[in-house]
Motif scaffolding. Structure first.
Motif, short mmCIF file in Angstrom:
data_model
loop_
_atom_site.label_atom_id
_atom_site.label_comp_id
_atom_site.label_asym_id
_atom_site.label_seq_id
_atom_site.Cartn_x
_atom_site.Cartn_y
_atom_site.Cartn_z
N TRP A 36 -6.76 -10.94 2.29
CA TRP A 36 -6.21 -9.87 1.46
C TRP A 36 -5.34 -8.94 2.29
N PRO A 37 -4.38 -8.29 1.65
CA PRO A 37 -3.67 -7.21 2.36
C PRO A 37 -4.59 -6.01 2.49
N TYR A 38 -4.37 -5.22 3.50
CA TYR A 38 -5.21 -4.04 3.70
C TYR A 38 -4.76 -2.91 2.78
N GLY A 39 -5.74 -2.22 2.19
CA GLY A 39 -5.48 -1.01 1.42
C GLY A 39 -6.40 0.09 1.91
N THR A 40 -5.97 1.33 1.78
CA THR A 40 -6.76 2.46 2.26
C THR A 40 -7.91 2.74 1.29
N PRO A 41 -9.15 2.75 1.77
CA PRO A 41 -10.28 2.99 0.86
C PRO A 41 -10.41 4.45 0.49
N VAL A 42 -11.26 4.71 -0.50
CA VAL A 42 -11.58 6.08 -0.89
C VAL A 42 -12.31 6.76 0.28
N ASP A 43 -11.96 7.99 0.56
CA ASP A 43 -12.59 8.74 1.65
C ASP A 43 -13.95 9.25 1.18
N PRO A 44 -15.05 8.72 1.73
CA PRO A 44 -16.38 9.16 1.28
C PRO A 44 -16.69 10.60 1.66
N ASP A 45 -15.94 11.17 2.61
CA ASP A 45 -16.17 12.54 3.05
C ASP A 45 -15.36 13.56 2.28
N ASP A 46 -14.61 13.09 1.27
CA ASP A 46 -13.79 14.00 0.47
C ASP A 46 -14.03 13.70 -1.01
N PRO A 47 -15.22 14.05 -1.52
CA PRO A 47 -15.55 13.71 -2.92
C PRO A 47 -14.62 14.36 -3.93
N ASP A 48 -14.03 15.49 -3.58
CA ASP A 48 -13.13 16.16 -4.52
C ASP A 48 -11.86 15.35 -4.77
N ALA A 49 -11.54 14.46 -3.84
CA ALA A 49 -10.34 13.64 -3.98
C ALA A 49 -10.64 12.28 -4.59
N ALA A 50 -11.86 12.07 -5.07
CA ALA A 50 -12.22 10.78 -5.66
C ALA A 50 -11.30 10.46 -6.84
N PRO A 51 -10.71 9.27 -6.86
CA PRO A 51 -9.72 8.93 -7.88
C PRO A 51 -10.35 8.48 -9.20
N TRP A 52 -11.12 9.35 -9.84
CA TRP A 52 -11.81 8.97 -11.06
C TRP A 52 -10.85 8.55 -12.17
N GLU A 53 -9.76 9.29 -12.32
CA GLU A 53 -8.80 8.93 -13.36
C GLU A 53 -8.17 7.58 -13.09
N SER A 54 -7.82 7.32 -11.84
CA SER A 54 -7.20 6.03 -11.50
C SER A 54 -8.18 4.89 -11.74
N ALA A 55 -9.43 5.09 -11.34
CA ALA A 55 -10.44 4.05 -11.56
C ALA A 55 -10.59 3.75 -13.04
N ALA A 56 -10.64 4.80 -13.86
CA ALA A 56 -10.81 4.62 -15.30
C ALA A 56 -9.61 3.93 -15.92
N THR A 57 -8.42 4.30 -15.48
CA THR A 57 -7.20 3.69 -16.03
C THR A 57 -7.13 2.21 -15.67
#
Length: 312
Positions: free
Chosen positions: A94-115
């Motif tokens: 796979w190509p590499y992608g940047t994962p969600v930062d577990p130390d920054d919960p406020d930046a969790a991409p909830w809208e993107s995940a839902a979409t």
């Protein structure tokens, strides 16, 4: 003891694939991202190699890779259409992608995940695909809990809660007649990566298949029900899914009419895994783990409504 050759040889495969993609690869250290009995993942430059769980069926994994490749607007696109065998394991690239930062919960991409989920669930299933493996993974967690040498008292409410679920949610019967959507099967924030253009994609096709779309909303729903996900973040996720036309919880409908059983199943699965891990590590449950077990105990006193038996 003979060292396991999987990790060094997987690393060598990742390096070769990276150099095939980029002959002028800057190289540098190869990183081990995950090394567990069920998955080993390494990265070299912009390439990732993953060894899938033992016993993975080649035909099923190939179908799942094909589905991911056909929907690059939802999934990270695999670099090869077929897995390769390595020491009894199947390997994909796979190509590499940047994962969600577990130390920054406020930046969790909830809208993107839902979409992304809504797009996936709206995608017509045009080719044969295996069944989504969500219930099977929950059943596996329960099996591991049951075979512990010294089953702790915390396991009692978890097993009782498991017994209240309908057979399809325990992987003991076919999914209900509404199980016709393309589903991820194991959605959580660790299954998203960000591309260079800032957009997000889903990763991990091991559980991808046809199933009940509500299952993909079950983990955040379970976290919310257990008090581990703030109401605001749950609302952001659910509102974004509905706004994107997600079919699992149509606008105006009671979401819990369809989310209740999957959320209960994910709660039990999570509790079973937490207890098993604590036993292996020879430690008591921490506060978060105990809260999930407590949620299972509450579930016993209020079993799922009968209408969920059919998934309607």
């Amino acid at each position: 003891m003979t060292p396991n050759p999987l990790l060094p040889e997987l690393t060598a495969h990742a390096i070769r694939m990276a150099h095939t993609r980029t002959p002028t690869c800057p190289c540098g250290a190869t990183r081990t991202l995950t090394h567990r009995p069920d998955a080993t993942v390494v990265r070299h430059a912009d390439t990732v190699a993953k060894a899938h769980p033992p016993g993975t069926a080649p035909a099923d994994l190939t179908l799942r890779l094909t589905a991911a490749a056909q929907h690059p607007e939802v999934f990270l696109r695999p670099l090869s259409p077929t897995p390769v065998a390595l020491h009894g394991r199947l390997v994909t690239f796979w190509p590499y992608g940047t994962p969600v930062d577990p130390d920054d919960p406020d930046a969790a991409p909830w809208e993107s995940a839902a979409t992304l989920l809504a797009r996936l669930h709206r995608t017509p299933v045009r080719a044969p695909l295996p069944t989504m493996r969500g219930p099977a993974k929950a059943a596996h967690a329960i099996t591991r809990l049951r075979v512990l040498d010294d089953t702790p008292p915390a396991a009692v409410p978890v097993l009782r809660a498991w017994a209240t679920l309908p057979p399809w949610a325990r992987a003991e019967a076919p999914m209900p007649g509404t199980a016709t959507a393309l589903c991820h099967g194991d959605l959580h924030l660790g299954q998203l990566v960000r591309l260079a253009d800032g957009s997000w994609r889903l990763i991990d096709v091991d559980d991808l298949g046809v199933g009940v779309p509500a299952w993909d909303l079950a983990r955040p729903a379970a976290w919310f029900a257990c008090g581990l996900l703030p109401a605001e973040e749950w609302a952001r996720f659910l509102d974004a899914y509905r706004a994107a036309g997600g079919p699992a919880v149509p606008a105006g409908a009671d979401p819990w009419a369809v989310l209740d059983v999957p959320a209960r199943a994910l709660t039990v699965q999570t509790a079973a895994r937490m207890i098993t891990r604590a036993v292996v590590e020879r430690r008591p449950l921490d506060e978060v783990e105990q809260s999930v077990v407590d949620a299972c105990e509450r579930m016993v006193t209020l079993p799922p409504p009968e209408r969920h038996e059919s998934g309607k």
